[in-house]
Scaffold this motif. Sequence first.
Motif, PDB file in Angstrom:
ATOM      1  N   ALA A  16      50.697  48.884  34.631  1.00 20.35           N
ATOM      2  CA  ALA A  16      51.380  47.518  34.242  1.00 20.35           C
ATOM      3  C   ALA A  16      50.947  46.253  35.269  1.00 20.35           C
ATOM      4  O   ALA A  16      51.157  45.151  35.036  1.00 20.35           O
ATOM      5  N   GLN A  17      49.985  46.535  36.256  1.00 18.32           N
ATOM      6  CA  GLN A  17      49.456  45.733  37.089  1.00 18.32           C
ATOM      7  C   GLN A  17      50.690  45.101  38.072  1.00 18.32           C
ATOM      8  O   GLN A  17      50.555  44.042  38.712  1.00 18.32           O
ATOM      9  N   LEU A  18      51.501  45.967  38.265  1.00 17.93           N
ATOM     10  CA  LEU A  18      52.721  45.245  39.064  1.00 17.93           C
ATOM     11  C   LEU A  18      52.426  45.671  40.435  1.00 17.93           C
ATOM     12  O   LEU A  18      52.952  45.137  41.482  1.00 17.93           O
ATOM     13  N   VAL A  19      51.633  46.755  40.629  1.00 16.93           N
ATOM     14  CA  VAL A  19      51.422  47.063  42.044  1.00 16.93           C
ATOM     15  C   VAL A  19      49.817  47.527  42.003  1.00 16.93           C
ATOM     16  O   VAL A  19      49.159  47.723  41.082  1.00 16.93           O
ATOM     17  N   SER A  20      49.144  47.284  43.307  1.00 15.26           N
ATOM     18  CA  SER A  20      47.734  47.800  43.523  1.00 15.26           C
ATOM     19  C   SER A  20      47.582  48.751  44.545  1.00 15.26           C
ATOM     20  O   SER A  20      48.825  48.813  45.211  1.00 15.26           O
TER      21      SER A  20
ATOM     22  N   ILE B  62      47.930  52.768  49.955  1.00 21.58           N
ATOM     23  CA  ILE B  62      48.860  51.931  50.334  1.00 21.58           C
ATOM     24  C   ILE B  62      49.267  51.148  49.081  1.00 21.58           C
ATOM     25  O   ILE B  62      48.345  50.647  48.482  1.00 21.58           O
ATOM     26  N   VAL B  63      50.411  51.176  48.682  1.00 21.76           N
ATOM     27  CA  VAL B  63      50.981  50.565  47.423  1.00 21.76           C
ATOM     28  C   VAL B  63      51.464  49.290  47.761  1.00 21.76           C
ATOM     29  O   VAL B  63      52.118  48.925  48.774  1.00 21.76           O
ATOM     30  N   SER B  64      51.032  48.289  47.084  1.00 29.45           N
ATOM     31  CA  SER B  64      51.581  46.863  47.483  1.00 29.45           C
ATOM     32  C   SER B  64      51.806  46.119  46.242  1.00 29.45           C
ATOM     33  O   SER B  64      51.284  46.432  45.257  1.00 29.45           O
ATOM     34  N   GLY B  65      52.964  45.299  46.254  1.00 31.38           N
ATOM     35  CA  GLY B  65      53.367  44.531  44.967  1.00 31.38           C
ATOM     36  C   GLY B  65      52.480  43.473  44.520  1.00 31.38           C
ATOM     37  O   GLY B  65      51.846  42.970  45.412  1.00 31.38           O
ATOM     38  N   GLU B  66      52.230  43.290  43.354  1.00 39.55           N
ATOM     39  CA  GLU B  66      51.431  42.260  42.852  1.00 39.55           C
ATOM     40  C   GLU B  66      52.545  41.264  42.098  1.00 39.55           C
ATOM     41  O   GLU B  66      52.824  41.692  40.780  1.00 39.55           O
ATOM     42  N   VAL B  67      52.830  40.225  42.734  1.00 37.92           N
ATOM     43  CA  VAL B  67      53.827  39.263  42.043  1.00 37.92           C
ATOM     44  C   VAL B  67      53.463  38.401  41.080  1.00 37.92           C
ATOM     45  O   VAL B  67      54.093  37.946  40.128  1.00 37.92           O
ATOM     46  N   GLU B  68      52.145  38.276  40.672  1.00 38.01           N
ATOM     47  CA  GLU B  68      51.375  37.460  39.683  1.00 38.01           C
ATOM     48  C   GLU B  68      51.916  38.046  38.249  1.00 38.01           C
ATOM     49  O   GLU B  68      52.165  37.402  37.313  1.00 38.01           O
ATOM     50  N   ALA B  69      51.920  39.591  38.069  1.00 40.07           N
ATOM     51  CA  ALA B  69      52.359  40.192  36.843  1.00 40.07           C
ATOM     52  C   ALA B  69      53.865  39.971  36.668  1.00 40.07           C
ATOM     53  O   ALA B  69      54.039  39.654  35.457  1.00 40.07           O
ATOM     54  N   LEU B  70      54.852  39.814  37.561  1.00 38.90           N
ATOM     55  CA  LEU B  70      56.046  39.638  37.480  1.00 38.90           C
ATOM     56  C   LEU B  70      56.162  37.961  36.991  1.00 38.90           C
ATOM     57  O   LEU B  70      56.912  37.538  36.375  1.00 38.90           O
ATOM     58  N   ARG B  71      55.283  37.204  37.658  1.00 38.86           N
ATOM     59  CA  ARG B  71      55.375  35.918  37.230  1.00 38.86           C
ATOM     60  C   ARG B  71      55.048  35.417  35.763  1.00 38.86           C
ATOM     61  O   ARG B  71      55.443  34.723  35.014  1.00 38.86           O
ATOM     62  N   ARG B  72      53.997  36.030  35.438  1.00 34.76           N
ATOM     63  CA  ARG B  72      53.686  36.035  33.846  1.00 34.76           C
ATOM     64  C   ARG B  72      54.802  36.625  32.885  1.00 34.76           C
ATOM     65  O   ARG B  72      55.052  36.078  32.020  1.00 34.76           O
ATOM     66  N   ALA B  73      55.527  37.500  33.462  1.00 31.79           N
ATOM     67  CA  ALA B  73      56.524  38.205  32.462  1.00 31.79           C
ATOM     68  C   ALA B  73      57.542  37.089  32.647  1.00 31.79           C
ATOM     69  O   ALA B  73      58.500  36.941  31.572  1.00 31.79           O
ATOM     70  N   GLY B  74      58.014  36.621  33.582  1.00 31.51           N
ATOM     71  CA  GLY B  74      58.903  35.708  33.826  1.00 31.51           C
ATOM     72  C   GLY B  74      58.460  34.550  32.758  1.00 31.51           C
ATOM     73  O   GLY B  74      59.412  33.761  32.167  1.00 31.51           O
TER      74      GLY B  74
END
Length: 110
Positions: free
Chosen positions: A61-65, A74-86
């Motif tokens: 879902a491209q929410l993490v990379s 190492i898993v990191s959050g990808e806030v851009e996908a959350l922004r687009r969902a918003g």
Amino acid sequence: MVVGALSESAADRVFHALADATRRDILIRVIRSGQSVSELARQYPMSFAAVQKHVAVLERAQLVSKTRRGREQIVSGEVEALRRAGLLLDAYEDLWRHRADRISQILEEE
């Protein structure tokens, strides 16, 4: 469709990923601070493989990379996908508000 928002298939993947409480919790943890899959697995009463599967859903879902650091991923959050969902949710809210405003106008005319 909203400019900068998600495609239908991307929206399906994001909302499917966010539909699970464990995945939402993983996302919150890795947005706060990147963590290895092993660190994440120690925090849940499930197998390492189950946590890996949750992370894979979030990654699709491209929410993490994931990035490799030595032997760890190492898993990191990808806030851009959350922004687009918003943005998509904002567009739905705008449609709803416009419809509610139109109903109010019709009622006032009568």
